[in-house]
Design a protein around this motif. Structure first.
Motif, mmCIF file in Angstrom:
data_model
loop_
_atom_site.group_PDB
_atom_site.id
_atom_site.type_symbol
_atom_site.label_atom_id
_atom_site.label_comp_id
_atom_site.label_asym_id
_atom_site.label_seq_id
_atom_site.Cartn_x
_atom_site.Cartn_y
_atom_site.Cartn_z
ATOM 1 N N LEU A 35 -63.885 44.452 0.743
ATOM 2 C CA LEU A 35 -63.357 43.135 1.075
ATOM 3 C C LEU A 35 -64.165 42.481 2.183
ATOM 4 O O LEU A 35 -64.474 41.287 2.129
ATOM 5 N N ARG A 38 -67.462 41.311 0.747
ATOM 6 C CA ARG A 38 -67.286 40.122 -0.091
ATOM 7 C C ARG A 38 -67.042 38.889 0.762
ATOM 8 O O ARG A 38 -67.605 37.819 0.509
ATOM 9 N N ASN A 39 -66.220 39.021 1.803
ATOM 10 C CA ASN A 39 -65.935 37.883 2.675
ATOM 11 C C ASN A 39 -67.157 37.476 3.490
ATOM 12 O O ASN A 39 -67.341 36.298 3.783
ATOM 13 N N LEU A 45 -64.532 32.102 -0.328
ATOM 14 C CA LEU A 45 -63.565 32.814 -1.170
ATOM 15 C C LEU A 45 -62.366 33.299 -0.371
ATOM 16 O O LEU A 45 -61.221 33.169 -0.812
ATOM 17 N N SER A 46 -62.616 33.850 0.800
ATOM 18 C CA SER A 46 -61.499 34.330 1.617
ATOM 19 C C SER A 46 -60.651 33.166 2.118
ATOM 20 O O SER A 46 -59.435 33.269 2.206
ATOM 21 N N TYR A 47 -61.297 32.027 2.428
ATOM 22 C CA TYR A 47 -60.551 30.853 2.871
ATOM 23 C C TYR A 47 -59.642 30.358 1.755
ATOM 24 O O TYR A 47 -58.466 30.058 1.977
ATOM 25 N N ILE A 48 -60.165 30.280 0.539
ATOM 26 C CA ILE A 48 -59.374 29.808 -0.599
ATOM 27 C C ILE A 48 -58.204 30.747 -0.856
ATOM 28 O O ILE A 48 -57.076 30.308 -1.090
ATOM 29 N N LYS A 49 -58.457 32.045 -0.801
ATOM 30 C CA LYS A 49 -57.397 33.017 -1.048
ATOM 31 C C LYS A 49 -56.291 32.900 0.000
ATOM 32 O O LYS A 49 -55.106 32.863 -0.329
ATOM 33 N N ASP A 50 -56.677 32.794 1.281
ATOM 34 C CA ASP A 50 -55.683 32.672 2.349
ATOM 35 C C ASP A 50 -54.913 31.362 2.239
ATOM 36 O O ASP A 50 -53.694 31.324 2.424
ATOM 37 N N SER A 52 -54.330 29.534 -0.459
ATOM 38 C CA SER A 52 -53.409 29.549 -1.599
ATOM 39 C C SER A 52 -52.178 30.404 -1.303
ATOM 40 O O SER A 52 -51.067 30.081 -1.742
ATOM 41 N N ARG A 53 -52.346 31.494 -0.547
ATOM 42 C CA ARG A 53 -51.180 32.307 -0.158
ATOM 43 C C ARG A 53 -50.245 31.512 0.749
ATOM 44 O O ARG A 53 -49.022 31.570 0.597
#
Length: 64
Positions: A35, A38-39, A45-50, A52-53
């Motif tokens: 992880l 990847r970040n 990608l990590s910004y989008i994932k956080d 959306s959560r």
């Protein structure tokens, strides 16, 4: 991404077994490293994932 070593057929499976399971601890270290890599490679990608959560969490709270 690597798959968690825990499944229903695990012979050592018990309630709370993640705390003392050496296979799970080894997997958790590898997973965290993947992880982080990847970040570091693509921080968007990590910004989008956080984000959306957070949005999903707000929707669940508002809907109550």
């Amino acid at each position: 991404m690597t798959k968690s070593p825990c499944n229903r057929k695990c012979p050592d499976r018990a309630a709370g077994c993640h705390a003392g399971c050496p296979r799970y601890a080894e997997w958790a270290e590898k997973h965290a490293a993947e992880l982080a890599a990847r970040n570091a490679e693509n921080p968007v990608l990590s910004y989008i994932k956080d984000a959306s959560r957070k949005i999903a969490h707000r929707r669940n709270i508002k809907g109550r």
